[in-house]
Design a protein around this motif. Structure first.
Motif, mmCIF file in Angstrom:
data_model
loop_
_atom_site.group_PDB
_atom_site.id
_atom_site.type_symbol
_atom_site.label_atom_id
_atom_site.label_comp_id
_atom_site.label_asym_id
_atom_site.label_seq_id
_atom_site.Cartn_x
_atom_site.Cartn_y
_atom_site.Cartn_z
ATOM 1 N N ASP A 104 -4.570 16.770 20.308
ATOM 2 C CA ASP A 104 -4.338 17.399 21.605
ATOM 3 C C ASP A 104 -3.529 16.444 22.483
ATOM 4 O OD1 ASP A 104 -5.228 17.851 24.595
ATOM 5 O OD2 ASP A 104 -5.648 19.721 23.523
ATOM 6 N N PRO A 105 -2.545 16.945 23.232
ATOM 7 C CA PRO A 105 -1.735 16.054 24.077
ATOM 8 C C PRO A 105 -2.558 15.135 24.972
ATOM 9 C CG PRO A 105 -0.736 18.228 24.000
ATOM 10 C CD PRO A 105 -2.046 18.342 23.273
ATOM 11 N N ALA A 106 -3.707 15.587 25.413
ATOM 12 C CA ALA A 106 -4.542 14.744 26.268
ATOM 13 C C ALA A 106 -5.059 13.514 25.531
ATOM 14 C CB ALA A 106 -5.721 15.553 26.809
ATOM 15 N N ASP A 107 -5.125 13.607 24.203
ATOM 16 C CA ASP A 107 -5.618 12.485 23.401
ATOM 17 C C ASP A 107 -4.496 11.581 22.900
ATOM 18 O OD1 ASP A 107 -8.382 13.009 23.498
ATOM 19 O OD2 ASP A 107 -8.184 14.583 21.981
ATOM 20 N N ARG A 108 -3.259 11.915 23.193
ATOM 21 C CA ARG A 108 -2.138 11.094 22.701
ATOM 22 C C ARG A 108 -1.114 10.847 23.823
ATOM 23 N NH1 ARG A 108 1.910 15.060 21.199
ATOM 24 N NH2 ARG A 108 0.977 17.108 20.805
ATOM 25 N N GLU A 134 2.661 7.779 30.316
ATOM 26 C CA GLU A 134 1.592 8.651 30.814
ATOM 27 C C GLU A 134 0.305 7.868 31.016
ATOM 28 O OE1 GLU A 134 3.252 12.702 28.571
ATOM 29 O OE2 GLU A 134 1.790 11.381 27.587
ATOM 30 N N TRP A 135 0.016 6.950 30.104
ATOM 31 C CA TRP A 135 -1.192 6.137 30.229
ATOM 32 C C TRP A 135 -1.123 5.281 31.484
ATOM 33 C CZ3 TRP A 135 -2.418 1.006 30.577
ATOM 34 C CH2 TRP A 135 -3.744 0.646 30.322
ATOM 35 N N VAL A 180 7.643 3.944 24.466
ATOM 36 C CA VAL A 180 6.473 3.493 23.704
ATOM 37 C C VAL A 180 5.474 4.642 23.593
ATOM 38 C CG1 VAL A 180 4.603 1.805 23.545
ATOM 39 C CG2 VAL A 180 6.812 1.129 24.514
ATOM 40 N N ALA A 181 5.011 4.850 22.375
ATOM 41 C CA ALA A 181 3.997 5.875 22.104
ATOM 42 C C ALA A 181 2.896 5.257 21.255
ATOM 43 C CB ALA A 181 4.621 7.068 21.396
ATOM 44 N N PHE A 182 1.832 6.027 21.037
ATOM 45 C CA PHE A 182 0.706 5.551 20.242
ATOM 46 C C PHE A 182 0.302 6.550 19.155
ATOM 47 C CE2 PHE A 182 0.122 4.097 24.673
ATOM 48 C CZ PHE A 182 0.412 2.760 24.474
ATOM 49 N N ALA A 183 1.018 7.667 19.087
ATOM 50 C CA ALA A 183 0.613 8.719 18.168
ATOM 51 C C ALA A 183 1.827 9.537 17.766
ATOM 52 C CB ALA A 183 -0.429 9.636 18.828
ATOM 53 N N ALA A 184 1.696 10.267 16.677
ATOM 54 C CA ALA A 184 2.743 11.195 16.263
ATOM 55 C C ALA A 184 2.870 12.314 17.288
ATOM 56 C CB ALA A 184 2.415 11.774 14.890
#
Length: 752
Positions: A91-95, A100-101, A75-79
């Protein structure tokens, strides 16, 4: 999409603030930040539930008993870097991905609900919490850009209305001055249909009203649709359907009522009731079976290499069949060469499953041997489209060389394992490699290696095998481990039971077997590998066969009515942990499966209760509350909410129909959309101000909704790129006369 007034902000209205909206805001935040001169942009997001980021289905406030039907590592939330044509990335920190979350949240809180590994199944509300968090993050990034504003409206959109300059007014149930938008992106997600428009549901609803019994036409949201007062301890609850929704209902009425599922020292699970559960939960469906347990996903460690790519079931193969057997038809402005799913696609599916099953059982080298043996017949099938043969005849012809090769392998393996055939027999594949793989699959890699060490001592091997039991209940004899499409569909054969008790025992026995197979994983268990590798990994090939009228009308109806059920049961089931709870509830006696397959449901006027009867088991049950626990298909005409019916009446959209040739047309209920997701209006023109993603496209397209996956170039993100690519180009076209305009951000995207 129209051009813009360069002196005013462009207004984008997004209808639906759930997961897809979260993914859209990722792309808006990343691409807005990458432009040399920030655009003047207003974004208005509407969500009737007010659960921005998660939406109603994934609400953080939903019952804690429901699980997400996807492991946390998927599961992801961004490209991300895998998405072709994604353009600039955040930036990876924002996605962060969901994994990871969750890890970050566990470090912050210590709450074990977030302590998850990649292969674990998260609670659905946890996914909702992460979606909400990411949504807020993306909104913050957008609002930090000068000239960009984001407005959140916790309101239901009930209509769209024409305004001057070709703009659209977004009208909500709250009234007030509507927002007038340049572009409207519809992300409305799952929908429910009015039961009055469906003969069966209308009859059930009418009976319930007249007799004062309960009828719930749509199970979600569970926390409001099935409150404790609606299903009391004295009542019998009936669930129509045995898929994921029914499983959610079961957990909601057990764990959600204070019951506890306890793991025993022997690994089994038992249910400890609270006393607040209904008297019984009777579940029934056409098949009489739950969806099969999802296997442990061993592919997650390297999905790019381990996920199955088609050998026989491929997009070029479908294209060749269209040439040799396709029936030409014009659908709108498009000429399509339609296939029959049973005659043309199903034989390839069964061949692909058989090849993958035996590759898993006997090893990759033997799989290559099977491919070579099957290729001539496959080429013939693609060239003549099966000629006038039936689906069964074509399937048998395609499988014949595979089965002949397997006969040879089975004879050799069983001969060696019983001491009747010397291990050194000459064969067209590596003998020892095949035997070692077979023993590892059947008995486990460690024990299989020990047994393989006895290959030079036939008597010792036969003696060891005499008392050996497979932990996954695989038979020892290879002859008993053959692939069967019929057995795949009907693992509890008709005729193997005569009473409800016998059927219950047969279902429990199959659930035990299915649990063991799922635990073995999708790379080592032949049945799970075949189902997962074909029906899940090759889903894009199925879409290539079905989308935009790829099947003729009657076959399209057959596909949605029959084969989508197979798809859901074979590869879209629940996690092992969830299915263990279902087994425990059946063993406890609270969940009743004894009605069996092909159950009939009626209203019993004498008792004033619903009556469900199993023709195969003879079991009859009376129900105090009936829950339709099937996911409603999108149907713009029959939607219980007013937006789509209003758009139809105004001619803003129209229903898509697959035209029959010598047969009735087939109208699934979805909208007539272009390949870039714009609606075709009633007058036949395309409205580029509107874009609709997700369920409204289902019917004309296949399987258009799903959680975004990382490292996958996922179709959901490709669909979003299709919209945003066109959106930014429309903005740049509107500035053609502005000498100070910034260059466009080029996003090349497909449409999934």
């Amino acid at each position: 999409m129209t051009g813009i007034d360069t002196n005013a902000p462009t207004c984008v209205a997004i209808v639906g603030g759930g997961p897809s909206c979260t993914y859209v805001l990722d792309r808006l935040a990343a691409t807005v930040a990458a432009r040399e001169r920030p655009p003047a942009l207003e974004v208005h997001v509407y969500d009737r539930s007010g659960n921005f980021g998660a939406g109603q289905v994934h609400s953080p406030g939903q019952p804690e008993t429901s699980f997400l039907n996807r492991i946390v590592g998927q599961v992801a939330f961004a490209a991300d870097e895998s998405v072709l044509g994604a353009g600039p990335l955040l930036d990876p920190a924002d996605r962060p991905t969901l994994l990871e979350w969750c890890r970050a949240r566990f470090e912050q809180t210590g709450d074990p609900v977030f302590d998850l590994k990649a292969e674990d199944w998260p609670k659905r509300y946890v996914h909702g919490l992460a979606l909400r968090d990411q949504f807020e993050r993306y909104v913050g990034l957008l609002r930090s850009v000068p000239g960009v504003s984001v407005h959140l409206h916790p309101a239901e959109v009930v209509d769209l209305a024409e305004r001057e300059a070709g703009r659209l007014a977004v009208i909500t149930s709250r009234g007030g001055e509507p927002v007038v938008a340049d572009h409207v992106l519809m992300l409305t997600g799952h929908s429910s249909n009015d039961p009055r428009h469906y003969p069966l549901q209308a009859a059930w609803s009418d009976f319930a009203r007249r007799n004062g019994v309960g009828f719930i036409p749509s199970a979600y949201p569970l926390e409001t649709s099935i409150e404790e007062s609606a299903a009391t301890p004295e009542q019998v609850v009936g669930c129509v359907g045995m898929g994921l929704t029914a499983i959610d209902v079961i957990l909601h009425l057990t764990e959600g009522r204070g019951g506890v599922f306890e793991r025993q020292p022997d690994g089994s699970t038992v249910y400890r009731p609270s006393g607040r559960e209904p008297a019984s939960i009777v579940v029934f469906s056409r098949s009489g079976l739950f969806t099969f347990a999802r296997p442990f996903n061993a592919k997650e460690k390297n999905p790019q290499e381990l996920e199955h790519t088609g050998v026989f079931l491929t997009e070029p193969a479908i294209d060749r069949l269209r040439v040799s057997a396709g029936r030409p038809v014009r659908i709108g402005q498009r000429e399509q060469y339609q296939l029959d799913f049973r005659r043309h696609v199903l034989p390839l599916i069964v061949l692909e499953m058989a090849q993958l099953y035996y590759t898993t059982l006997f090893g990759a080298e033997f799989g290559s041997h099977l491919r070579a043996r099957a290729l001539p017949g496959w080429e013939e099938f693609l060239a003549d489209g099966g000629a006038e043969r039936s689906a069964e005849e074509s399937t048998d012809r395609l499988l014949a060389p595979v089965e002949a090769a397997v006969d040879q392998a089975v004879g050799y393996v069983d001969g060696v394992l019983t001491g009747a055939v010397p291990p050194r027999t000459e064969l067209p594949w590596d003998r020892e490699r095949l035997l070692r793989r077979y023993l590892a699959v059947v008995f486990g890699r460690a024990r299989g290696a020990e047994l393989a060490g006895l290959l030079d001592d036939p008597l010792a091997l036969a003696s060891a095998l005499a008392s050996e039991v497979s932990p996954w209940r695989h038979p020892t004899r290879a002859a008993d481990n053959r692939f069967s499409w019929q057995r795949t569909l009907e693992p509890v054969p008709r005729g193997s039971y005569a009473t409800g008790e016998e059927y219950r025992d047969a279902v429990l026995d199959f659930l035990d077997l299915d649990h063991r197979w799922a635990a073995q994983d999708n790379l080592w268990n032949p049945a799970k590998a075949a189902a997962d590798g074909v029906w899940r990994d090759l889903r894009d090939v199925l879409a290539h066969a079905v989308d935009f009228g790829g099947l003729h009308a009657a076959s399209h109806r057959d596909f949605l009515d029959v084969f989508m059920r197979h798809h859901n049961r074979l590869c879209n089931g629940a996690a092992l942990e969830v299915m263990e709870k279902v087994r425990a509830a059946i063993r406890h006696g609270l969940v009743d499966v004894s009605v069996g397959p092909d159950a009939t449901l009626s209203g019993d006027e004498e008792s004033g209760r619903f009556l469900v009867t199993g023709p195969a088991t003879g079991v009859t049950r009376r129900l105090d509350l009936l829950v339709d626990s099937r996911v409603h298909p999108f149907n713009a005409r029959n939607d219980v909410l007013p937006l789509y019916p209003s758009m139809l009446r105004k001619g803003l959209v129209r229903i898509w129909s697959n035209p029959g040739q010598g047969e009735p047309d087939f109208t699934p209920g979805g909208l007539d959309l272009t390949e870039d997701f714009h609606p075709v209006r009633e007058d036949g023109t395309v409205d580029r101000r509107l874009t609709l993603l997700g369920p409204p496209s289902e019917g004309v397209m296949f399987f258009q909704l799903g959680a975004l996956r990382p490292n996958q170039n996922h179709h959901v993100m490709q669909d979003i790129l299709c919209w945003i690519n066109e959106f930014w180009h429309s903005q740049d076209r509107g500035r053609d006369d502005d000498p100070g305009r910034e260059p466009s951000v080029l996003l090349t995207a497909g449409h999934g």
